[in-house]
Scaffold this motif. Structure first.
Motif, short mmCIF file in Angstrom:
data_model
loop_
_atom_site.label_atom_id
_atom_site.label_comp_id
_atom_site.label_asym_id
_atom_site.label_seq_id
_atom_site.Cartn_x
_atom_site.Cartn_y
_atom_site.Cartn_z
N ASP A 1 15.04 18.98 -23.80
CA ASP A 1 15.19 18.05 -24.93
C ASP A 1 16.65 17.95 -25.37
OD1 ASP A 1 12.48 17.68 -24.86
OD2 ASP A 1 12.05 19.02 -26.56
N TYR A 2 17.36 19.07 -25.32
CA TYR A 2 18.77 19.05 -25.73
C TYR A 2 19.59 18.16 -24.79
CZ TYR A 2 23.56 20.58 -26.53
OH TYR A 2 24.92 20.58 -26.79
N ILE A 3 19.36 18.31 -23.50
CA ILE A 3 20.11 17.49 -22.52
C ILE A 3 19.78 16.02 -22.70
CG2 ILE A 3 20.39 16.99 -20.07
CD1 ILE A 3 21.86 19.48 -20.98
N GLU A 4 18.52 15.70 -22.93
CA GLU A 4 18.12 14.31 -23.12
C GLU A 4 18.86 13.66 -24.28
OE1 GLU A 4 16.44 12.19 -21.56
OE2 GLU A 4 15.03 13.18 -20.22
N ALA A 5 19.13 14.42 -25.33
CA ALA A 5 19.78 13.87 -26.52
C ALA A 5 21.29 14.00 -26.48
CB ALA A 5 19.24 14.58 -27.77
N SER A 6 21.85 14.58 -25.42
CA SER A 6 23.29 14.84 -25.37
C SER A 6 24.04 13.76 -24.63
CB SER A 6 23.54 16.19 -24.68
OG SER A 6 23.32 16.08 -23.29
N LYS A 7 25.37 13.87 -24.65
CA LYS A 7 26.23 12.90 -23.95
C LYS A 7 26.07 13.01 -22.43
CE LYS A 7 30.19 16.08 -24.00
NZ LYS A 7 31.57 16.31 -24.50
N TRP A 8 25.49 14.11 -21.95
CA TRP A 8 25.36 14.31 -20.50
C TRP A 8 24.24 13.45 -19.91
CZ3 TRP A 8 29.68 16.45 -19.43
CH2 TRP A 8 30.24 17.37 -20.30
N SER A 9 23.44 12.82 -20.76
CA SER A 9 22.38 11.93 -20.26
C SER A 9 22.84 10.47 -20.23
CB SER A 9 21.13 12.06 -21.13
OG SER A 9 21.40 11.62 -22.46
N PHE A 10 24.06 10.19 -20.71
CA PHE A 10 24.56 8.81 -20.71
C PHE A 10 24.87 8.35 -19.29
CE2 PHE A 10 26.41 9.51 -25.23
CZ PHE A 10 25.14 9.38 -25.76
N PRO A 11 24.81 7.05 -19.05
CA PRO A 11 25.10 6.53 -17.69
C PRO A 11 26.50 6.88 -17.21
CG PRO A 11 24.02 4.86 -19.03
CD PRO A 11 24.35 5.98 -19.96
N TRP A 12 27.46 7.02 -18.13
CA TRP A 12 28.83 7.31 -17.72
C TRP A 12 29.13 8.81 -17.63
CZ3 TRP A 12 27.46 4.38 -22.01
CH2 TRP A 12 27.46 5.03 -23.24
N SER A 13 28.11 9.64 -17.71
CA SER A 13 28.31 11.08 -17.52
C SER A 13 28.88 11.33 -16.12
CB SER A 13 26.98 11.82 -17.67
OG SER A 13 27.12 13.18 -17.31
N PRO A 14 29.81 12.27 -15.98
CA PRO A 14 30.44 12.51 -14.67
C PRO A 14 29.48 13.06 -13.62
CG PRO A 14 31.10 14.20 -16.24
CD PRO A 14 30.37 13.15 -17.03
N MET B 1 17.61 12.36 -14.90
CA MET B 1 18.11 13.02 -16.10
C MET B 1 17.28 14.28 -16.36
SD MET B 1 20.73 11.56 -17.17
CE MET B 1 21.21 10.88 -15.61
N ALA B 2 17.41 14.81 -17.55
CA ALA B 2 16.70 16.05 -17.87
C ALA B 2 15.21 15.87 -17.69
CB ALA B 2 17.01 16.45 -19.31
N GLY B 3 14.59 16.85 -17.06
CA GLY B 3 13.16 16.78 -16.85
C GLY B 3 12.76 15.94 -15.65
N LYS B 4 13.71 15.31 -14.96
CA LYS B 4 13.35 14.50 -13.81
C LYS B 4 12.72 15.37 -12.74
CE LYS B 4 16.05 11.18 -12.47
NZ LYS B 4 17.14 10.39 -11.90
N LYS B 5 11.71 14.88 -12.13
CA LYS B 5 10.97 15.65 -11.13
C LYS B 5 11.82 15.85 -9.88
CE LYS B 5 6.55 15.82 -8.71
NZ LYS B 5 5.29 15.12 -8.44
N ILE B 6 11.87 17.06 -9.38
CA ILE B 6 12.64 17.38 -8.20
C ILE B 6 11.76 17.26 -6.97
CG2 ILE B 6 14.07 19.13 -7.09
CD1 ILE B 6 15.16 18.05 -9.70
N LYS B 7 12.17 16.45 -6.03
CA LYS B 7 11.43 16.32 -4.78
C LYS B 7 11.95 17.34 -3.78
CE LYS B 7 10.50 11.37 -5.31
NZ LYS B 7 10.65 10.03 -4.70
N ALA B 8 11.04 18.03 -3.17
CA ALA B 8 11.44 19.02 -2.19
C ALA B 8 11.84 18.34 -0.89
CB ALA B 8 10.27 19.99 -1.92
#
Length: 718
Positions: free
Chosen positions: A81-94, A1-8
């Motif tokens: 922070d906005y993404i974390e609190a939005s509907k896009w962080s829900f498990p059913w997000s597309p 989700m938002a802020g998740k660490k990106i592995k190279a």
């Protein structure tokens, strides 16, 4: 989700797969939205009470995208922070949303090189900004990309371009010309062109080698570049190899097309669906109006994009959320949206506006063509005209905001203050070091502008108990160094000549030096003479159209409209031909507005407008020749403005003027004798020809009936 660490991932493991990714650039790497973008990221600023980023994510939700990477430089934490609190962080997000922190990025090129270093790109990906508003059918766009990719092994980018008429509001911002292979829309050359407001003539110069093997090409400057691209994994690598590539279009696209070494191809997907970017305050204003006017259907405000929104739609494009409190005597005009828990007082007028939530608008206030964000207080009898007022602002009683004011967050303005046109005020001081894009180091900047370290409240504008700091765009300090037209784009207010971009402005320069006078909707003239020769006509063309449009929008009576127009005519000493021209242009613009907003069809729109406002011509034409000239102007403007179903609009306009006894039959026949054989207008006069034939038949029948009556009367007498 938002802020998740990106592995190279190692570059050698990057293989193309079917997982479509999207890269969203949340920063514009510009200062056009200052001072508001100083406190809040541009992609989270509200457009029609919905954060800009939501429009982009809603578009991607309808695409087969599985991963969305938000590339953040400024205000990265707020976006995360906005993404974390939005509907896009829900498990059913597309899709899954990741934020990539790129604090050192100062351009699109830097962001793309950072992506290449992180190795997040696994296959074809969508590249777009976080400020796009579109109802584009992505499946058709995606299918076109895959077809071109299968046909051409050197294909690396498909860019989406939206076709628009010359009067489309969002077309005048960052205009460009594209040279395309007519057979498959392969882009052969790209060149930015000056803004119409610059009055600079231009031409397109292309290396003939780029046209080798092309049977037929087309030059297009009627396309809106919404900056939505589908790219191959090679694109970040090309940015990595070319550190001088900073901008996506003027550097990357132009460089790739012109390179003898890369030999890569770019294709254009051209759509007639709505697609535009909020790239400036003016485009923000225009796209907001389009959205409220339902140009983006089925993406509309009453679809309630945010989970807690409750908008319902009423006639005249009025939207209200639940909990709105309106005084009985207040007036809510067309094209207006009002958020929940907002209160509007007695005798207040709100028209063509977006009002946020928890706002208070006092009694007698007048707000037109403006954007009022959440938690704002507007005092009694205040007047706001074509301005933006950000959240948390408090305006006292009898405050006046003139055209183009931008009031930042948490500003306080005392009673009775009037702010001049185009002023920008913010609740906190803004330093010039946002991205230090002006060539000064921090030390140099401090040495040259020490007085800005401790700015003072603008008491003259805000009052002794007010709070607000004037923001001056660093770009405006030396107008001579501005990019062409940048001073227009960075503000909110505009004039019609800055918005309308003539389709012929490019082709006429490149093909010939044909001399012609400036029409009211042309950006500039091709004449070689001194352009100041036509300043009066140009000024009247712009101001005259604006005067008539203002009278129509405010439903003035005819006498008032004609008085204003005649005063302007006398002050600039222009002919009645020019008066008739600006009136026709304004009326056709109103017809186009009704059609574009799906309020009326072409026939009903033309009939309504020319029946209501056609009587103006009685005091603009005074003899048969001038009425013939009026008919010529109407026909020429319908053709020049490229209105859809122009033949139906022309017929309906003439018929309305005829029914209103403005055009007489003898005048119509005289006009027709001159234009009936002119092949230039064959397509536009088909319905008119049938109408005139019907008029003549009706005349003959009427004459026959009169003769019979006379004969019968004579027989009775005998």
């Amino acid at each position: 989700m938002a802020g998740k660490k990106i592995k190279a991932h190692p570059k050698e493991e990057m293989v193309q797969d079917d997982r479509l990714q999207a890269i969203v650039l949340t920063d514009s790497f510009e200062t056009r939205f200052m001072p508001l973008s100083n406190d809040k990221p541009r992609c989270l600023l509200p457009l029609a009470n919905v954060p800009l980023l939501e429009y982009t994510l809603e578009f991607l939700a309808k695409a087969p995208v599985k991963e969305v990477y938000l590339v953040c430089s400024a205000h990265a934490t707020l976006i995360s922070d906005y993404i974390e609190a939005s509907k896009w962080s829900f498990p059913w997000s597309p899709f899954k949303v990741f934020t990539i922190m790129s604090p050192e990025a100062r351009s699109v090129g830097d962001a793309m090189r950072d992506l290449d270093n992180k190795g997040v790109i696994a296959g074809d990906f969508v590249l777009m900004s976080g400020d796009a508003v579109t109802n584009l059918d992505f499946d058709k766009f995606w299918d076109f990309h895959k077809r071109m990719h299968a046909k051409d092994k050197d294909h690396i980018v498909t860019t989406c371009l939206s076709k628009a008429t010359q009067f489309h509001r969002t077309r005048a911002f960052e205009p460009a010309s594209f040279i395309l292979d007519k057979s498959d829309n392969r882009c052969l050359y790209y060149q930015e062109i000056p803004l119409p407001s610059s009055r600079v003539k231009t031409s397109v110069e292309i290396d003939p080698d780029l046209l080798e093997g092309v049977d037929e090409f087309v030059l297009r400057n009627d396309l809106i570049d919404c900056r939505i691209d589908i790219c191959s994994p090679l694109v970040p690598a090309i940015f990595q190899e070319n550190f001088d590539y900073q901008m996506l279009r003027s550097d990357f696209i132009k460089g790739v097309l012109s390179s003898d070494l890369l030999r890569k191809h770019v294709y254009a997907y051209i759509t007639e669906e709505y697609a535009a970017r909020v790239e400036s305050w003016q485009s923000y204003d225009s796209i907001s109006q389009d959205f409220i006017g339902r140009w983006c259907y089925p993406l509309v405000l009453d679809s309630n994009l945010m989970p807690d929104q409750t908008y319902s739609y009423e006639s005249n494009h009025i939207y209200k959320e639940q909990g709105v409190v309106l005084a009985q005597s207040c007036k809510i005009g067309k094209c207006t949206a009002i958020g929940s828990r907002t209160k509007i007082g007695e005798s207040a007028l709100v028209e063509n506006c977006v009002i946020g939530r928890n706002c208070y608008i006092g009694s007698g206030a007048v707000i037109r063509d403006s954007h009022i964000w959440d938690n704002t207080v507007i005092g009694n009898n205040s007047v706001i005209n074509h301005s933006i007022v950000a959240s948390g602002t408090k305006l006292g009683t009898n405050v006046v905001l003139n055209d183009g004011c931008i009031i930042g967050f948490n500003v306080v303005i005392e009673d009775g203050k009037e702010l001049p046109r185009g002023v920008r005020v913010n609740g906190t001081p803004v330093k010039d070091s946002e991205d230090n894009a002006f060539g000064l180091s921090d030390e140099e900047d401090e040495e040259e502008t020490p007085e800005k370290d401790n700015p003072e409240i603008a008491f003259e504008l805000c009052g002794t108990k007010g709070r607000g700091y004037i923001y001056e765009d660093p770009l405006s300090e030396d107008e001579h160094d501005l990019p062409i037209g940048e001073e227009m784009v960075s503000g909110l207010s505009h004039r019609l000549d800055e918005v309308y971009l003539s389709d012929s402005s490019i082709s006429s320069v490149t093909k010939s030096k044909k001399k012609r006078t400036m029409s009211t909707n042309s950006a500039y003239t091709d004449r070689e003479e001194d352009p100041t020769e036509f300043e009066d006509e140009e000024d009247f063309g712009v101001e005259g159209v604006a005067t008539v449009k203002r009278a129509i929008e405010n439903n003035h009576d005819l006498d008032t409209a004609l008085l204003e127009l005649n005063t302007l005519r006398m002050s600039l000493n222009v002919s009645y031909h020019e008066v008739r021209t600006v009136t026709v242009v304004a009326l056709l613009d109103r017809v186009y507005h009704f059609i574009a907003t799906q309020t009326l069809g072409p026939k009903d729109a033309a009939n309504k407008v020319f029946t209501r406002w056609g009587p103006m011509f009685r005091r603009e034409a005074f003899d048969p020749d001038e009425y013939v000239d009026l008919m010529n102007i109407v026909m020429e403007q319908v053709v020049e403005q490229e209105l859809e179903k122009g033949d139906l609009i022309l017929f309906s306009a003439f018929n309305a003027l005829y029914d209103s006894d403005i055009l007489e039959e003898e005048i119509i026949y005289d006009w027709w004798s001159h234009v009936s054989k002119d092949p230039k207008f064959d397509d536009i006069k088909k319905l008119v020809a049938k109408w005139i034939e019907w008029l003549k038949e009706a005349d003959e029948e009427s004459s026959g009936e009169e003769e019979e009556e006379e004969e019968s009367e004579e027989e009775e007498e005998n």
